[in-house]
Motif scaffolding. Structure first.
Motif, PDB file in Angstrom:
ATOM      1  N   SER A  49       7.962   6.316   3.911  1.00  0.00           N
ATOM      2  CA  SER A  49       6.840   7.017   3.443  1.00  0.00           C
ATOM      3  C   SER A  49       6.875   8.334   4.784  1.00  0.00           C
ATOM      4  O   SER A  49       7.307   8.149   5.852  1.00  0.00           O
ATOM      5  N   TYR A  60       6.128   8.675  -0.815  1.00  0.00           N
ATOM      6  CA  TYR A  60       6.472   7.231  -0.697  1.00  0.00           C
ATOM      7  C   TYR A  60       7.832   6.974  -1.388  1.00  0.00           C
ATOM      8  O   TYR A  60       8.092   7.307  -2.494  1.00  0.00           O
ATOM      9  N   LYS A  65       5.543   2.541  -3.433  1.00  0.00           N
ATOM     10  CA  LYS A  65       4.256   3.380  -4.031  1.00  0.00           C
ATOM     11  C   LYS A  65       3.302   2.537  -4.755  1.00  0.00           C
ATOM     12  O   LYS A  65       3.612   1.507  -5.366  1.00  0.00           O
TER      13      LYS A  65
END
Length: 125
Positions: A49, A60, A65
């Motif tokens: 990230s 991300y 995510k």
């Protein structure tokens, strides 16, 4: 000299959470995007990230995510990564890294970014 010191790792069970921190010094923290990178045993580094200098933009990896959240406190020169719903495949050494500029750079130039010493995250039942 850039100094990055990670903390907050540990041993947790699948589904649990951790919050990683990274204390930065030696540069104007708010002027640089920051990233989290992880590396599992026997594998290459993986970008996780990143966040822009003003925290306006975050990105991300698909693998995290919806489960991980990156944030920063520019007043404290500290970067964070909230890890929720951890999976065994999240086991790795986690590093914070200083990206080259104010805007996020994704994975570009990952190997050249200054990093800390890392904090170990182990997810196991």
């Amino acid at each position: 000299e850039v100094q990055l010191v990670e903390s907050g790792g540990g041993l947790v069970q699948p589904g649990e959470s951790l919050r990683l921190s990274c204390a930065a010094s030696g540069f104007t923290f708010r002027s640089y995007a920051m990233a989290w990178v992880r590396q599992a045993p026997g594998k290459g580094p993986e970008w996780v990230s990143d966040i822009s200098g003003s925290a306006t933009y975050t990105n991300y990896a698909d693998s995290v995510k919806g489960r991980f959240t990156i944030s920063r406190d520019n007043a404290k020169s500290t970067l964070y990564l909230q890890l929720n719903s951890l999976k065994t495949e999240d086991t790795a050494m986690y590093y914070c890294a200083k990206q080259p500029g104010f805007a996020t750079s994704g994975r570009w130039g990952l190997s050249s970014w200054p990093r800390g010493q890392g904090t170990q995250v182990t997810v196991s039942s």
